[in-house]
Design an enzyme around this catalytic site. Structure first.
Site, PDB file in Angstrom:
ATOM      1  N   TYR A 193       0.838  -1.195   0.000  1.00  0.00           N
ATOM      2  CA  TYR A 193       0.000   0.000   0.000  1.00  0.00           C
ATOM      3  C   TYR A 193       0.876   1.250   0.000  1.00  0.00           C
ATOM      4  O   TYR A 193       2.054   1.210   0.387  1.00  0.00           O
ATOM      5  CB  TYR A 193      -0.958   0.012   1.196  1.00  0.00           C
ATOM      6  CG  TYR A 193      -0.302   0.266   2.542  1.00  0.00           C
ATOM      7  CD1 TYR A 193      -0.082   1.561   3.012  1.00  0.00           C
ATOM      8  CD2 TYR A 193       0.092  -0.795   3.353  1.00  0.00           C
ATOM      9  CE1 TYR A 193       0.504   1.790   4.241  1.00  0.00           C
ATOM     10  CE2 TYR A 193       0.682  -0.572   4.586  1.00  0.00           C
ATOM     11  CZ  TYR A 193       0.888   0.730   5.030  1.00  0.00           C
ATOM     12  OH  TYR A 193       1.490   0.952   6.245  1.00  0.00           O
ATOM     13  N   CYS A 194       0.300   2.353  -0.460  1.00  0.00           N
ATOM     14  CA  CYS A 194       0.978   3.657  -0.446  1.00  0.00           C
ATOM     15  C   CYS A 194      -0.114   4.728  -0.390  1.00  0.00           C
ATOM     16  O   CYS A 194      -1.278   4.417  -0.169  1.00  0.00           O
ATOM     17  CB  CYS A 194       1.888   3.817  -1.660  1.00  0.00           C
ATOM     18  SG  CYS A 194       1.043   3.680  -3.248  1.00  0.00           S
ATOM     19  N   THR A 195       0.241   5.973  -0.603  1.00  0.00           N
ATOM     20  CA  THR A 195      -0.719   7.066  -0.433  1.00  0.00           C
ATOM     21  C   THR A 195      -1.907   6.963  -1.384  1.00  0.00           C
ATOM     22  O   THR A 195      -3.059   6.962  -0.968  1.00  0.00           O
ATOM     23  CB  THR A 195      -0.025   8.428  -0.631  1.00  0.00           C
ATOM     24  OG1 THR A 195       1.101   8.508   0.235  1.00  0.00           O
ATOM     25  CG2 THR A 195      -0.983   9.571  -0.321  1.00  0.00           C
ATOM     26  N   GLY A 197      -1.745   4.747  -4.384  1.00  0.00           N
ATOM     27  CA  GLY A 197      -1.681   3.528  -5.172  1.00  0.00           C
ATOM     28  C   GLY A 197      -0.610   3.474  -6.244  1.00  0.00           C
ATOM     29  O   GLY A 197      -0.252   2.396  -6.732  1.00  0.00           O
ATOM     30  N   ILE A 222      -4.116   4.557   0.509  1.00  0.00           N
ATOM     31  CA  ILE A 222      -4.641   4.956   1.814  1.00  0.00           C
ATOM     32  C   ILE A 222      -5.791   5.949   1.665  1.00  0.00           C
ATOM     33  O   ILE A 222      -6.808   5.861   2.369  1.00  0.00           O
ATOM     34  CB  ILE A 222      -3.517   5.581   2.664  1.00  0.00           C
ATOM     35  CG1 ILE A 222      -2.391   4.577   2.880  1.00  0.00           C
ATOM     36  CG2 ILE A 222      -4.051   6.091   3.990  1.00  0.00           C
ATOM     37  CD1 ILE A 222      -1.081   5.216   3.340  1.00  0.00           C
TER      38      ILE A 222
END
Length: 346
Positions: A193-195, A197, A222
């Protein structure tokens, strides 16, 4: 019976005027762009004509942007982007804010829409996409799933998912130096996951290339998870790359995981050190922020180049004399020309 009526008071009008609603759009799409220079000019011109500010990257592999504007202007922008057959599948994450989240507009040509230098192509192979609802369900029903945070250390220091694996890396280019830290998990179900995608498209592809057998990614990152599912089990705040520095994600079971760099009390208030020679991004509580004048140490506070602290901890680059139209006319700077020439573009 007392009759209730809806009335507009002077104070409510003042509040509405003081807190106008703007939207922040976060998006990306991997879709080949052959005419990057021409499209860059068209894209910049559209943003100028519709009062949009932000950072947009155009590369041969696709688009990546964060822009802010009024609801009407951002709606027009989303419709316009999606009207291009190359970008019909772009997924916009929309957050409400009280003012523009940027002070400038940049539309730039780069080699990649997220700088990684990883030898992968998300259009050929990437981790399986998990929509926020499916991600939430997976966390509830599979205690053996492993979450892996693909963001930089200063990002996950202020917020991350419960139990997630994090790396002490400055940027995604360093992932190959850290992948050995999870080598023992190659047979596990991995969810990156990241901010928003975008990093996970390449990060998950890279894990697959390194022998990880069951790799997923949180689609939309997120931000989308917070907007659609309430952000449950995301601890702290999410670091964002605009004037806000952080944004609320978890409306279900929020907790603070970071501590003030100065006094050690719980604080998720992210500050960019006022000393430009330091420029570290650290959690600093409001009290220490004012006492230290936005600096992260005594040495930084005493630095003669220290920037004036306005209580926010965000320092935009000097905007005196800045006009988006001028930036548009003078776009062919040395860096852009170098990239264009290196990629063999016109």
């Amino acid at each position: 019976m007392e009759k209730h009526t809806n009335t507009i008071t002077e104070s409510s009008v003042e509040t509405a005027i003081a807190a106008p609603i703007y939207h922040v759009l976060l998006y990306y799409i991997y879709s080949p762009i052959e005419n990057v220079v021409e499209y860059r000019d068209i894209h910049h011109q559209f943003c100028l004509e519709n009062n949009l500010l932000g950072r947009i990257i155009i590369a041969p592999e696709g688009l990546n942007g964060t822009v802010s504007g009024t609801p009407a202007d951002t709606e027009k922008y989303m419709t316009w982007v999606k009207s291009d057959p190359r970008f019909t599948k772009v997924d916009f994450k929309v957050e409400k804010v009280s003012k523009h989240a940027f002070t400038k507009l940049y539309v730039r040509i780069k080699k990649e829409i997220v700088h990684s230098e990883l030898p992968v192509n998300p259009l050929e192979q990437t981790g399986k996409h998990l929509e926020p609802a499916d991600f939430k369900e997976l966390l509830k029903n599979d205690p053996n799933v492993v979450l892996v945070d693909m963001r930089s250390n200063y990002e996950h220091s202020v917020g991350k998912f419960k139990g997630a694996v994090t790396f002490d890396m400055e940027n995604l280019r360093e992932l190959p130096d850290h992948v050995n830290e999870i080598a023992h998990l190659k047979d596990k179900k991995i969810v990156t996951y990241c901010t928003g995608g975008i990093k996970c498209e390449k990060a998950s592809a890279y894990l697959l290339s390194q022998g990880f057998s069951d790799v997923y990614q949180l689609h939309g990152g997120i931000i989308k998870y917070g907007l659609e599912e309430g952000g449950e089990n995301f601890d702290g705040k999410c670091y964002v790359f605009d004037n806000r520095l952080t944004t609320e994600v978890n409306s279900i079971n929020p907790v603070v995981i970071s501590k003030c760099h100065i006094c050690g009390t719980d604080s998720d208030r992210m500050v960019n050190c006022a000393n430009p020679d330091c420029n570290e991004h650290l959690p600093i509580c409001e009290k220490c922020g004012h006492e230290m004048e936005g600096a992260c140490s005594v040495a930084c506070k005493e630095n003669p180049r220290k920037r004036p602290y306005d209580g926010t901890g965000y320092y935009a680059k000097t905007t005196v004399g800045y006009k988006p139209e001028i930036a548009f006319r003078t776009r062919k700077n040395t860096k852009t020309l170098h990239i264009v020439e290196e990629l063999g573009l016109k």
